[in-house]
Each structure stands twice: as C-alpha cells, then as structure tokens.
Design a protein around this motif. Structure first.
Motif, PDB file in Angstrom:
ATOM      1  N   LEU A   1       0.831  -1.203   0.000  1.00 41.40           N
ATOM      2  CA  LEU A   1       0.000   0.000   0.000  1.00 41.40           C
ATOM      3  C   LEU A   1       0.870   1.259   0.000  1.00 41.40           C
ATOM      4  CD1 LEU A   1      -2.692  -1.144   2.584  1.00 41.40           C
ATOM      5  CD2 LEU A   1      -3.172  -0.474   0.221  1.00 41.40           C
ATOM      6  N   VAL A   2       1.866   1.290   0.868  1.00 45.37           N
ATOM      7  CA  VAL A   2       2.743   2.457   0.961  1.00 45.37           C
ATOM      8  C   VAL A   2       3.489   2.676  -0.357  1.00 45.37           C
ATOM      9  CG1 VAL A   2       4.792   3.377   2.100  1.00 45.37           C
ATOM     10  CG2 VAL A   2       2.975   2.326   3.460  1.00 45.37           C
ATOM     11  N   ASP A   3       3.864   1.560  -1.031  1.00 43.76           N
ATOM     12  CA  ASP A   3       4.594   1.671  -2.298  1.00 43.76           C
ATOM     13  C   ASP A   3       3.685   2.007  -3.475  1.00 43.76           C
ATOM     14  OD1 ASP A   3       6.931   1.114  -1.008  1.00 43.76           O
ATOM     15  OD2 ASP A   3       6.985  -1.014  -1.564  1.00 43.76           O
ATOM     16  N   GLY A   4       2.358   2.082  -3.230  1.00 44.89           N
ATOM     17  CA  GLY A   4       1.432   2.427  -4.296  1.00 44.89           C
ATOM     18  C   GLY A   4       1.181   1.316  -5.289  1.00 44.89           C
ATOM     19  N   LEU A   5       1.393   0.059  -4.873  1.00 46.29           N
ATOM     20  CA  LEU A   5       1.183  -1.058  -5.798  1.00 46.29           C
ATOM     21  C   LEU A   5      -0.291  -1.386  -5.990  1.00 46.29           C
ATOM     22  CD1 LEU A   5       4.027  -3.500  -4.656  1.00 46.29           C
ATOM     23  CD2 LEU A   5       4.053  -1.771  -6.477  1.00 46.29           C
ATOM     24  N   GLY A   6      -1.134  -0.919  -5.107  1.00 46.00           N
ATOM     25  CA  GLY A   6      -2.551  -1.205  -5.242  1.00 46.00           C
ATOM     26  C   GLY A   6      -3.292  -0.801  -3.981  1.00 46.00           C
ATOM     27  N   ILE A   7      -4.592  -1.077  -3.972  1.00 46.01           N
ATOM     28  CA  ILE A   7      -5.449  -0.823  -2.820  1.00 46.01           C
ATOM     29  C   ILE A   7      -6.083  -2.145  -2.422  1.00 46.01           C
ATOM     30  CG2 ILE A   7      -5.873   1.552  -3.556  1.00 46.01           C
ATOM     31  CD1 ILE A   7      -8.608   0.662  -4.583  1.00 46.01           C
ATOM     32  N   CYS A   8      -6.768  -2.179  -1.310  1.00 44.49           N
ATOM     33  CA  CYS A   8      -7.380  -3.441  -0.907  1.00 44.49           C
ATOM     34  C   CYS A   8      -8.542  -3.189   0.043  1.00 44.49           C
ATOM     35  CB  CYS A   8      -6.361  -4.367  -0.245  1.00 44.49           C
ATOM     36  SG  CYS A   8      -5.745  -3.760   1.343  1.00 44.49           S
ATOM     37  N   LEU A   9      -9.424  -4.174   0.092  1.00 42.84           N
ATOM     38  CA  LEU A   9     -10.505  -4.180   1.075  1.00 42.84           C
ATOM     39  C   LEU A   9      -9.979  -4.791   2.363  1.00 42.84           C
ATOM     40  CD1 LEU A   9     -13.423  -5.388  -1.209  1.00 42.84           C
ATOM     41  CD2 LEU A   9     -13.187  -3.108  -0.193  1.00 42.84           C
ATOM     42  N   VAL A  10     -10.516  -4.327   3.471  1.00 41.07           N
ATOM     43  CA  VAL A  10     -10.081  -4.808   4.767  1.00 41.07           C
ATOM     44  C   VAL A  10     -11.270  -4.820   5.717  1.00 41.07           C
ATOM     45  CG1 VAL A  10      -9.369  -2.473   5.398  1.00 41.07           C
ATOM     46  CG2 VAL A  10      -8.489  -4.397   6.691  1.00 41.07           C
ATOM     47  N   ALA A  11     -11.336  -5.857   6.589  1.00 40.82           N
ATOM     48  CA  ALA A  11     -12.382  -5.896   7.610  1.00 40.82           C
ATOM     49  C   ALA A  11     -12.154  -4.770   8.611  1.00 40.82           C
ATOM     50  CB  ALA A  11     -12.358  -7.246   8.327  1.00 40.82           C
ATOM     51  N   THR A  12     -13.241  -4.187   9.098  1.00 38.30           N
ATOM     52  CA  THR A  12     -13.131  -3.063  10.021  1.00 38.30           C
ATOM     53  C   THR A  12     -12.234  -3.396  11.216  1.00 38.30           C
ATOM     54  OG1 THR A  12     -15.333  -2.298   9.385  1.00 38.30           O
ATOM     55  CG2 THR A  12     -14.449  -1.489  11.482  1.00 38.30           C
ATOM     56  N   GLY A  13     -12.392  -4.576  11.772  1.00 36.96           N
ATOM     57  CA  GLY A  13     -11.619  -4.941  12.947  1.00 36.96           C
ATOM     58  C   GLY A  13     -10.142  -5.103  12.681  1.00 36.96           C
ATOM     59  N   ASN A  14      -9.743  -5.296  11.430  1.00 38.64           N
ATOM     60  CA  ASN A  14      -8.334  -5.466  11.104  1.00 38.64           C
ATOM     61  C   ASN A  14      -7.698  -4.218  10.528  1.00 38.64           C
ATOM     62  OD1 ASN A  14      -8.255  -8.069  12.033  1.00 38.64           O
ATOM     63  ND2 ASN A  14      -8.587  -9.011  10.036  1.00 38.64           N
ATOM     64  N   ALA A  15      -8.472  -3.145  10.395  1.00 39.54           N
ATOM     65  CA  ALA A  15      -7.922  -1.906   9.838  1.00 39.54           C
ATOM     66  C   ALA A  15      -6.689  -1.418  10.598  1.00 39.54           C
ATOM     67  CB  ALA A  15      -9.000  -0.826   9.796  1.00 39.54           C
ATOM     68  N   PRO A  16      -6.642  -1.536  11.947  1.00 35.06           N
ATOM     69  CA  PRO A  16      -5.449  -1.057  12.650  1.00 35.06           C
ATOM     70  C   PRO A  16      -4.157  -1.748  12.231  1.00 35.06           C
ATOM     71  CG  PRO A  16      -7.264  -1.328  14.189  1.00 35.06           C
ATOM     72  CD  PRO A  16      -7.710  -1.925  12.897  1.00 35.06           C
ATOM     73  N   LEU A  17      -4.254  -2.929  11.614  1.00 32.50           N
ATOM     74  CA  LEU A  17      -3.048  -3.604  11.145  1.00 32.50           C
ATOM     75  C   LEU A  17      -2.378  -2.852  10.008  1.00 32.50           C
ATOM     76  CD1 LEU A  17      -4.331  -7.301  11.080  1.00 32.50           C
ATOM     77  CD2 LEU A  17      -2.885  -6.236  12.817  1.00 32.50           C
ATOM     78  N   LEU A  18      -3.143  -2.001   9.297  1.00 30.56           N
ATOM     79  CA  LEU A  18      -2.621  -1.326   8.105  1.00 30.56           C
ATOM     80  C   LEU A  18      -2.431   0.169   8.285  1.00 30.56           C
ATOM     81  CD1 LEU A  18      -4.688  -3.135   5.314  1.00 30.56           C
ATOM     82  CD2 LEU A  18      -2.458  -3.736   6.267  1.00 30.56           C
ATOM     83  N   THR A  19      -3.187   0.766   9.174  1.00 25.38           N
ATOM     84  CA  THR A  19      -3.142   2.230   9.306  1.00 25.38           C
ATOM     85  C   THR A  19      -2.050   2.633  10.288  1.00 25.38           C
ATOM     86  OG1 THR A  19      -4.942   2.035  10.922  1.00 25.38           O
ATOM     87  CG2 THR A  19      -5.544   2.575   8.653  1.00 25.38           C
ATOM     88  N   ARG A  20      -0.821   2.354   9.910  1.00 26.26           N
ATOM     89  CA  ARG A  20       0.313   2.637  10.796  1.00 26.26           C
ATOM     90  C   ARG A  20       1.074   3.883  10.365  1.00 26.26           C
ATOM     91  NH1 ARG A  20       3.424  -2.994   9.719  1.00 26.26           N
ATOM     92  NH2 ARG A  20       1.597  -4.265   9.197  1.00 26.26           N
ATOM     93  N   GLY A  21       0.567   4.599   9.391  1.00 24.78           N
ATOM     94  CA  GLY A  21       1.292   5.752   8.849  1.00 24.78           C
ATOM     95  C   GLY A  21       1.441   5.585   7.356  1.00 24.78           C
ATOM     96  N   GLY A  22       0.899   6.535   6.611  1.00 22.71           N
ATOM     97  CA  GLY A  22       0.970   6.454   5.169  1.00 22.71           C
ATOM     98  C   GLY A  22      -0.187   5.728   4.535  1.00 22.71           C
ATOM     99  N   VAL A  23      -1.071   5.132   5.355  1.00 24.57           N
ATOM    100  CA  VAL A  23      -2.219   4.382   4.846  1.00 24.57           C
ATOM    101  C   VAL A  23      -3.458   4.835   5.602  1.00 24.57           C
ATOM    102  CG1 VAL A  23      -3.295   2.103   4.623  1.00 24.57           C
ATOM    103  CG2 VAL A  23      -0.834   2.368   4.225  1.00 24.57           C
ATOM    104  N   VAL A  24      -4.563   4.997   4.868  1.00 25.17           N
ATOM    105  CA  VAL A  24      -5.840   5.348   5.482  1.00 25.17           C
ATOM    106  C   VAL A  24      -6.887   4.343   5.037  1.00 25.17           C
ATOM    107  CG1 VAL A  24      -5.285   7.808   5.585  1.00 25.17           C
ATOM    108  CG2 VAL A  24      -6.478   6.894   3.578  1.00 25.17           C
ATOM    109  N   THR A  25      -7.976   4.256   5.789  1.00 24.46           N
ATOM    110  CA  THR A  25      -9.108   3.436   5.391  1.00 24.46           C
ATOM    111  C   THR A  25     -10.350   4.312   5.324  1.00 24.46           C
ATOM    112  OG1 THR A  25      -9.562   2.812   7.691  1.00 24.46           O
ATOM    113  CG2 THR A  25      -8.167   1.320   6.397  1.00 24.46           C
ATOM    114  N   ARG A  26     -11.236   3.974   4.412  1.00 27.48           N
ATOM    115  CA  ARG A  26     -12.483   4.711   4.234  1.00 27.48           C
ATOM    116  C   ARG A  26     -13.644   3.724   4.063  1.00 27.48           C
ATOM    117  NH1 ARG A  26      -9.749   7.986   6.049  1.00 27.48           N
ATOM    118  NH2 ARG A  26      -9.018   9.952   5.146  1.00 27.48           N
ATOM    119  N   PRO A  27     -14.819   4.060   4.573  1.00 28.02           N
ATOM    120  CA  PRO A  27     -15.996   3.227   4.299  1.00 28.02           C
ATOM    121  C   PRO A  27     -16.223   3.129   2.796  1.00 28.02           C
ATOM    122  CG  PRO A  27     -16.463   4.853   6.005  1.00 28.02           C
ATOM    123  CD  PRO A  27     -15.137   5.224   5.415  1.00 28.02           C
TER     124      PRO A  27
END
Length: 340
Positions: free
Chosen positions: A238-264
């Motif tokens: 995600l940070v490298d801009g290779l693509g986007i992905c769907l993520v379960a709401t409960g697992n969003a904190p695994l990805l939003t560590r800086g440089g990545v955001v999640t949206r409904p």
C-alpha cells in the motif's frame, strides 16, 4: 473384622476357579505355580475358609469359593471402570486444544472472554493459539494442525466443516494517504473498478475472490497490482502504491500505521469472521469451546469491532450452528487478508 484383599488376589482366585487347575492358571497369569499356590493359601487364611479342595483327583471349588466368584468379578469390574474413569480424567486434564488463526481475532476481547467461559468447564485443558499463513484459508483445520479455527467466510471445502459466525463487519477500502480518494469520507465501490487491487495468494481462491469483491464487479475482472501473503506485505504494498485493498473493520489497525488510510466503501457485502471446526469431531472440549464462543457473541457489542451476529450463533449444536451460519450471505476472508 475388616479384611483387606488386593485386586491381584481376586484375579488369581478367579483364574484358578475358571481353570480348576493351578498349572494352567499360573500359565494364564504368567506367574509360577508355586507362587500362585502361595497367594491362594494366603487369601484363604485372610478369609478364614478354604476356597478350593485339592486332592490327587484335581481341584474343586468349595461352597465358600463358589460364593466368592460373583463378588470377585464385580469388584474387579468396578475397579476396571474406576481405572478407565481415571484415565479419561487425566486425558482431559492433559488435553490441549489448538486454536488456529491467520491473525489475532482481537475484536473487543473476544478470545479472553471465550477462554474464561471455556475454562470454567475445562480448567485442565490448555488452549494453544497458533498462527497460520494466508495460503491456508482453514487455518490448520484441513490438515489437522488445529482443532478449531477463526476463519473468514467463505470457507474452502465447506462441506467438511461446521461453524458459527462470531463477528460481522463492514469492509473498508485501504488506500495510500496520497491517493486522490483518500480525501473522501466515503467511497463507492464502482469508483474503484479500474484501480489495481492487492490480491491474496491463489492457493486461497474463495477468499481471494471475496477480497477482490468479484461479486460486486458485474463481471468485470479485477486488476491485480500485487499479491500479498501477510499484513506486513500488505502495508508495504500500500505504501509503495502497488494497489489498494478491502479490509475488515476490525483489522484496519493492522494497516493504518502511517501512510495508509481506510475509508468506508459502499456497494460491497460485509465480512464475516467464523469459528470453525471439523464436521463430526466428537470431543466435548471442542463442543464446549464452540458453546463458549456462542455465549460470548450474544453479549452486547462493546466497541466497533464486534458487529451484530446472527441470533442462531447462540445455538450450540454443531449442525444447527452450521446451518444458521450458512443462511447468512457468504462473505469474508482470512483473519489476515490485506489487513483482513
């Protein structure tokens, strides 16, 4: 007068009573004939009466010996039952249940709550959590490496398993924070059809399709920007801009560590996290872990991670729980997919 008779003495007595021959009885018991005769004489002294008449014509039971036979058999049978009960209790005490997962279910203390309820019934059973890669969507159930597993639906080889849904969560879209859509409050999935997506390994086709939301693409194929096999790989892609992905709401904190955001994201079905086990597993420990999970998931949600669960999740019979879960729309993915 109290008489202490050992089980060995009763076994020796019954062998002689059934063979009516000391040598054959000794061979059957794998003891010496003199040693057997000595034990029988000692038993007769304890009881104060002869059990056998011995003469040159052979061995015969006395009335006292005949009276002892049914009681000796009952005592030995009761002791055999006691030994079996002890073995079963020790086995249960030493038992270990392996709980498979791709990433920790988290979700408002779900695991500690299940463990607390389960150990009330099985205080001696150890619960071992084991993490599996995304290549195995069954989290160890398929090859027997786990006894139960937290998995995302749809489950590969579903006819082999039973499950209850423990959490239903909206899927979010994870984007690099520099992505044009990152500034939006919500995103329609139709706006993402031409975007490159991060895909799960091909070894998990059902979940790969689910997290690519093929059912929401009206037949349009997904563009694959990269394949990912862990939360860390997903974050880096995600940070490298290779693509986007769907993520379960409960697992969003695994990805939003800086440089990545999640949206409904609108237009995609929810994800569903399930507790699964192999069909036909007869163990009480497995059934009771499922019961504990069913009771926990009927409690009111305490945060946004634990979504509504079907009322039928509280049904603790495996077949009913399975059927109830299958009535819900299949959706979800490994407790690990892109933050999944």
């Amino acid at each position: 007068m109290t008489i202490d008779v050992h089980g060995r003495d009763l076994r020796y007595f019954l062998a002689v009573a059934e063979e009516l021959h000391f040598t054959r009885a000794a061979e059957r018991l794998y003891v010496s004939q003199p040693g057997l005769s000595k034990q029988i004489r000692a038993l007769e002294r304890q009881l104060g009466a002869p059990l056998f008449d011995r003469d040159r014509h052979g061995v015969r039971l006395t009335p006292v010996g005949a009276a002892l036979i049914p009681h000796a058999r009952a005592v030995l049978a009761a002791w055999a039952d006691a030994e079996a009960a002890v073995r079963d209790a020790r086995s249960a005490q030493d038992a270990t249940l392996v709980i498979g997962m791709s990433t920790s279910p988290g979700r408002g203390g779900l695991l500690p709550a299940i463990r607390s309820r389960f150990t009330e019934r099985h205080p001696g059973v150890r619960l071992r959590l084991r993490q599996f890669g995304w290549e195995d969507p069954t989290a160890g159930l398929a090859d027997g490496a786990s006894d139960l597993a937290f998995v995302w639906l749809p489950l590969a080889g579903a006819e082999r398993y039973r499950w209850i849904v423990v959490a239903a969560e909206p899927r979010l879209i994870a984007l690099p924070e520099s992505h044009p859509l990152a500034a939006r409050d919500r995103v329609a999935f139709t706006e993402l059809l031409d975007e490159p997506f991060l895909a799960l390994p091909a070894a998990a086709p059902e979940l790969r399709d689910h997290w690519l939301a093929l059912d929401a693409r009206a037949g349009r194929p997904a563009r694959i920007g990269a394949e990912i096999a862990s939360a860390d790989e997903t974050y880096e892609a995600l940070v490298d801009g290779l693509g986007i992905c769907l993520v379960a709401t409960g697992n969003a904190p695994l990805l939003t560590r800086g440089g990545v955001v999640t949206r409904p994201v609108d237009g995609v079905t929810p994800s569903r996290l399930a507790l699964a086990w192999r069909a036909g597993d007869p163990r009480a420990e497995v059934r009771d872990y499922v019961r504990a999970a069913a009771r926990v998931t009927r409690l009111p949600a305490t945060d946004g991670h634990l979504g509504p669960t079907p009322d039928t999740a509280g049904d603790t019979t495996p077949d009913t729980a399975r059927d109830a879960a299958r009535e819900t729309a299949p959706a979800t993915a490994p407790d690990t997919a892109p933050g999944r």
